[in-house]
Design an enzyme around this catalytic site. Sequence first.
Site, PDB file in Angstrom:
ATOM      1  N   HIS A 122     -12.080 -20.706 -28.624  1.00  0.00           N
ATOM      2  CA  HIS A 122     -13.040 -22.005 -27.917  1.00  0.00           C
ATOM      3  C   HIS A 122     -12.756 -23.133 -28.660  1.00  0.00           C
ATOM      4  CE1 HIS A 122     -15.235 -19.409 -25.942  1.00  0.00           C
ATOM      5  NE2 HIS A 122     -15.808 -18.461 -26.866  1.00  0.00           N
ATOM      6  N   ASP A 159     -11.462 -11.806 -23.085  1.00  0.00           N
ATOM      7  CA  ASP A 159     -13.206 -11.796 -23.951  1.00  0.00           C
ATOM      8  C   ASP A 159     -14.455 -12.117 -22.811  1.00  0.00           C
ATOM      9  OD1 ASP A 159     -14.471 -13.090 -26.970  1.00  0.00           O
ATOM     10  OD2 ASP A 159     -15.747 -13.709 -25.398  1.00  0.00           O
ATOM     11  N   HIS A 161     -17.030 -14.623 -22.188  1.00  0.00           N
ATOM     12  CA  HIS A 161     -16.696 -15.490 -22.419  1.00  0.00           C
ATOM     13  C   HIS A 161     -15.398 -16.485 -22.483  1.00  0.00           C
ATOM     14  CE1 HIS A 161     -19.875 -14.844 -25.803  1.00  0.00           C
ATOM     15  NE2 HIS A 161     -20.959 -15.162 -24.690  1.00  0.00           N
ATOM     16  N   ASP A 243     -16.466  -8.438 -26.476  1.00  0.00           N
ATOM     17  CA  ASP A 243     -18.207  -8.283 -25.999  1.00  0.00           C
ATOM     18  C   ASP A 243     -18.548  -8.541 -24.387  1.00  0.00           C
ATOM     19  OD1 ASP A 243     -16.369 -10.855 -25.723  1.00  0.00           O
ATOM     20  OD2 ASP A 243     -17.675 -12.536 -26.871  1.00  0.00           O
TER      21      ASP A 243
END
Length: 308
Positions: A122, A159, A161, A243
């Site tokens: 990120h 991931d 996200h 996740d």
Amino acid sequence: MTTALITHADCLDHVTPAGHPEQVARLDHVLHALAPLDLLRLAAPPASDADLARVHPQRYIDRIKAAEPEAGEHPLDEDTWMSPGSMRAARRAAGAAIRAVDAVISREVANAFCATRPPGHHAEREKPMGFCLFGNAALAATYALDHHGIERVAVVDFDVHHGNGTQDLLWDEPRALLISSQQFPLWPGSGAATERGGHDNVLNIPLPPGSGGDEMRAAYRRDAFPRLAAFKPNLIVMSAGFDAHRDDPLAQLAWSTEDFRWLTHELCRIAAEHARGRVVSLLEGGYDLSALAASAKAHVEELIEAGK
């Protein structure tokens, strides 16, 4: 050949506030799960400022260094924190990515998994966010391209996200292909299929909340695998977030541990076809400790099998 596990105890010194999902226990659980496996265990070296400057300007690196507190925890935003030792941990995480590229390209090992924290996908060029300080996956790709002369690198981010930071850092890099699957909509709000990179070098695969492994497998077979085969990468870097697991508290996808095993197997198969099996995998998210540990173990078991 063997699989390398690259980590360092300094990554346990990055401390977040009580109750924060990106906690020290994440790495403890992963390392405990991997302890029985036959791996070449390597210490992650610290990345230098010059290493980090491959993807971040020096003014940003200096700002992160200056933000590290002498005691306690300090927020950079509502999600991203630093403590004494955070900069050292982040340097080890970035250094692990570089060490993994060196080890895989030199054929010291067949492939490598970096069990480090804080995560990285990120972190944008000049913005820490989403628990991340430096863009480790983009750094691995850029280092392979510029230092080793690799012609084409693919980054595959699974991931839950969106890897907005990796996308930002590789947007204008025609030698890198980023494929990122993510729950959509979900924080950070990016990751739509219309985001395609400065050179049509980004493929985003949005997955709806509530979807599971069958939907993921169909999307990868339809979109990701053909794109990877056409790109013919010389190295695959995985942003290995776990996740998307159905037990994870931060999102609403419903993958199983076996879905992560399957995806790893398929990506290693493509790497064997086009990249001499060269794979570097970096730990990203995963916040249910049991699901994280089981999924990371399944992922690394597939790396070991691929490397035989």
